[in-house]
Design a protein around this motif. Structure first.
Motif, PDB file in Angstrom:
ATOM      1  N   THR A  75      53.389  94.367  43.254  1.00 44.13           N
ATOM      2  CA  THR A  75      53.991  95.105  42.142  1.00 44.13           C
ATOM      3  C   THR A  75      53.030  96.133  41.559  1.00 44.13           C
ATOM      4  O   THR A  75      53.415  96.918  40.699  1.00 44.13           O
ATOM      5  CB  THR A  75      54.426  94.155  41.011  1.00 44.13           C
ATOM      6  OG1 THR A  75      53.252  93.591  40.403  1.00 44.13           O
ATOM      7  CG2 THR A  75      55.343  93.062  41.518  1.00 44.13           C
ATOM      8  N   GLY A  76      51.773  96.100  41.997  1.00 46.79           N
ATOM      9  CA  GLY A  76      50.771  97.015  41.458  1.00 46.79           C
ATOM     10  C   GLY A  76      49.924  96.404  40.360  1.00 46.79           C
ATOM     11  O   GLY A  76      49.004  97.035  39.857  1.00 46.79           O
ATOM     12  N   ALA A  77      50.211  95.158  39.983  1.00 44.10           N
ATOM     13  CA  ALA A  77      49.398  94.470  38.977  1.00 44.10           C
ATOM     14  C   ALA A  77      48.037  94.120  39.588  1.00 44.10           C
ATOM     15  O   ALA A  77      47.939  93.737  40.759  1.00 44.10           O
ATOM     16  CB  ALA A  77      50.105  93.217  38.489  1.00 44.10           C
ATOM     17  N   ILE A  78      46.998  94.231  38.797  1.00 45.41           N
ATOM     18  CA  ILE A  78      45.637  93.975  39.277  1.00 45.41           C
ATOM     19  C   ILE A  78      45.385  92.469  39.295  1.00 45.41           C
ATOM     20  O   ILE A  78      45.431  91.819  38.258  1.00 45.41           O
ATOM     21  CB  ILE A  78      44.591  94.686  38.401  1.00 45.41           C
ATOM     22  CG1 ILE A  78      44.859  96.185  38.351  1.00 45.41           C
ATOM     23  CG2 ILE A  78      43.184  94.397  38.932  1.00 45.41           C
ATOM     24  CD1 ILE A  78      44.053  96.932  37.301  1.00 45.41           C
ATOM     25  N   GLU A  79      45.123  91.947  40.477  1.00 49.05           N
ATOM     26  CA  GLU A  79      44.797  90.530  40.615  1.00 49.05           C
ATOM     27  C   GLU A  79      43.306  90.292  40.405  1.00 49.05           C
ATOM     28  O   GLU A  79      42.918  89.401  39.675  1.00 49.05           O
ATOM     29  CB  GLU A  79      45.209  90.019  41.996  1.00 49.05           C
ATOM     30  CG  GLU A  79      46.698  89.977  42.205  1.00 49.05           C
ATOM     31  CD  GLU A  79      47.076  89.516  43.609  1.00 49.05           C
ATOM     32  OE1 GLU A  79      46.281  89.699  44.560  1.00 49.05           O
ATOM     33  OE2 GLU A  79      48.184  88.978  43.743  1.00 49.05           O
ATOM     34  N   THR A  80      42.477  91.085  41.089  1.00 44.29           N
ATOM     35  CA  THR A  80      41.026  90.916  41.025  1.00 44.29           C
ATOM     36  C   THR A  80      40.363  92.253  40.731  1.00 44.29           C
ATOM     37  O   THR A  80      40.664  93.255  41.362  1.00 44.29           O
ATOM     38  CB  THR A  80      40.480  90.358  42.358  1.00 44.29           C
ATOM     39  OG1 THR A  80      41.166  89.151  42.673  1.00 44.29           O
ATOM     40  CG2 THR A  80      38.997  90.087  42.274  1.00 44.29           C
ATOM     41  N   TRP A  81      39.466  92.259  39.766  1.00 49.40           N
ATOM     42  CA  TRP A  81      38.703  93.441  39.336  1.00 49.40           C
ATOM     43  C   TRP A  81      37.239  93.110  39.576  1.00 49.40           C
ATOM     44  O   TRP A  81      36.730  92.137  39.020  1.00 49.40           O
ATOM     45  CB  TRP A  81      38.978  93.665  37.857  1.00 49.40           C
ATOM     46  CG  TRP A  81      38.284  94.796  37.187  1.00 49.40           C
ATOM     47  CD1 TRP A  81      36.951  94.924  36.946  1.00 49.40           C
ATOM     48  CD2 TRP A  81      38.905  95.949  36.609  1.00 49.40           C
ATOM     49  NE1 TRP A  81      36.701  96.092  36.265  1.00 49.40           N
ATOM     50  CE2 TRP A  81      37.882  96.739  36.045  1.00 49.40           C
ATOM     51  CE3 TRP A  81      40.218  96.377  36.515  1.00 49.40           C
ATOM     52  CZ2 TRP A  81      38.139  97.928  35.386  1.00 49.40           C
ATOM     53  CZ3 TRP A  81      40.460  97.573  35.863  1.00 49.40           C
ATOM     54  CH2 TRP A  81      39.434  98.341  35.303  1.00 49.40           C
ATOM     55  N   ILE A  82      36.539  93.880  40.418  1.00 52.14           N
ATOM     56  CA  ILE A  82      35.138  93.610  40.736  1.00 52.14           C
ATOM     57  C   ILE A  82      34.263  94.769  40.287  1.00 52.14           C
ATOM     58  O   ILE A  82      34.478  95.908  40.707  1.00 52.14           O
ATOM     59  CB  ILE A  82      34.946  93.339  42.242  1.00 52.14           C
ATOM     60  CG1 ILE A  82      35.804  92.137  42.686  1.00 52.14           C
ATOM     61  CG2 ILE A  82      33.466  93.098  42.562  1.00 52.14           C
ATOM     62  CD1 ILE A  82      35.790  91.875  44.167  1.00 52.14           C
ATOM     63  N   GLU A  83      33.291  94.448  39.451  1.00 49.89           N
ATOM     64  CA  GLU A  83      32.301  95.419  38.957  1.00 49.89           C
ATOM     65  C   GLU A  83      30.948  95.093  39.579  1.00 49.89           C
ATOM     66  O   GLU A  83      30.575  93.926  39.679  1.00 49.89           O
ATOM     67  CB  GLU A  83      32.144  95.313  37.431  1.00 49.89           C
ATOM     68  CG  GLU A  83      33.319  95.785  36.634  1.00 49.89           C
ATOM     69  CD  GLU A  83      33.387  97.295  36.503  1.00 49.89           C
ATOM     70  OE1 GLU A  83      32.407  97.994  36.814  1.00 49.89           O
ATOM     71  OE2 GLU A  83      34.441  97.766  36.068  1.00 49.89           O
ATOM     72  N   VAL A  84      30.214  96.120  39.962  1.00 48.47           N
ATOM     73  CA  VAL A  84      28.862  95.972  40.477  1.00 48.47           C
ATOM     74  C   VAL A  84      27.919  96.618  39.481  1.00 48.47           C
ATOM     75  O   VAL A  84      28.170  97.730  39.016  1.00 48.47           O
ATOM     76  CB  VAL A  84      28.728  96.644  41.865  1.00 48.47           C
ATOM     77  CG1 VAL A  84      27.284  96.737  42.293  1.00 48.47           C
ATOM     78  CG2 VAL A  84      29.547  95.894  42.896  1.00 48.47           C
ATOM     79  N   GLY A  85      26.859  95.923  39.125  1.00 47.16           N
ATOM     80  CA  GLY A  85      25.883  96.473  38.192  1.00 47.16           C
ATOM     81  C   GLY A  85      25.874  95.720  36.884  1.00 47.16           C
ATOM     82  O   GLY A  85      26.063  94.504  36.861  1.00 47.16           O
TER      83      GLY A  85
END
Length: 184
Positions: A75-85
């Motif tokens: 559906t376009g919903a964000i399941e996983t958000w990964i940030e580096v730093g």
């Protein structure tokens, strides 16, 4: 005139025995002009560690509204958000509200410890956030693998990971967990 990103290509073979995920990925990575080899390779390592059918690189440094990587559902919903730093606590809180799961992979040795002490009190209350700190020399060792065209292998087994190529010893991707998500 703004500098343009440099394009890197990587053929990444993943054998994740912990999650039973085995796949080959042809990756195209845009390295922002201000990004180091180490940071770019940590992004590739993050991809390997959390790879899945829908995980993809985002604009990252080029767009403040997107993480380094994310996985969206159909559906376009964000399941996983990964940030580096070492993002600030406001960015982590915003990501926590926009996605089911947030993963932050800090690197830089002692600098990561100092960063964590600064954001800890605000981030610890966020239930869906995981924060890892890579071992002190991991980012530099990964950075040494950087080439414009790469063939990399990642093996994950029993909570340990290694990334390498055909001509060097694999890099042991070691981390400590600053924060794990709360169980509901």
């Amino acid at each position: 005139m703004a500098l343009k990103s440099t394009i890197y290509k990587a053929e990444l073979q993943i054998a994740d025995m912990d999650r039973h995920y085995y796949a080959d990925h042809a990756l195209t990575i845009a390295r922002h002009p201000s990004e180091t080899d180490e940071r770019m390779m940590v992004r590739i390592a993050a991809f390997a560690l959390f790879a899945g059918e829908r995980l993809e690189f985002c604009k990252g440094l080029s767009d403040t509204d997107e993480p380094d990587l994310w996985a969206k559902d159909l559906t376009g919903a964000i399941e996983t958000w990964i940030e580096v730093g070492q993002p600030d606590e406001r960015r982590i809180a915003k990501a926590s509200g926009r996605s089911n799961e947030v993963i932050v992979i800090a690197y830089g040795g002692r600098a990561s410890d100092i960063w964590w002490q600064g954001v800890r009190s605000k981030v610890e209350r966020l239930r869906n956030v995981t924060v890892w700190s890579l071992g002190e020399n991991v980012a530099a060792a990964l950075g040494a693998l950087a080439e414009r065209t790469m063939r990399l292998q990642c093996t994950i087994q029993d909570g340990a990971a290694w990334i390498g190529n055909a001509s060097t010893e694999p890099v042991a991707v070691e981390w400590s967990v600053f924060k794990a998500p709360e169980k509901v």
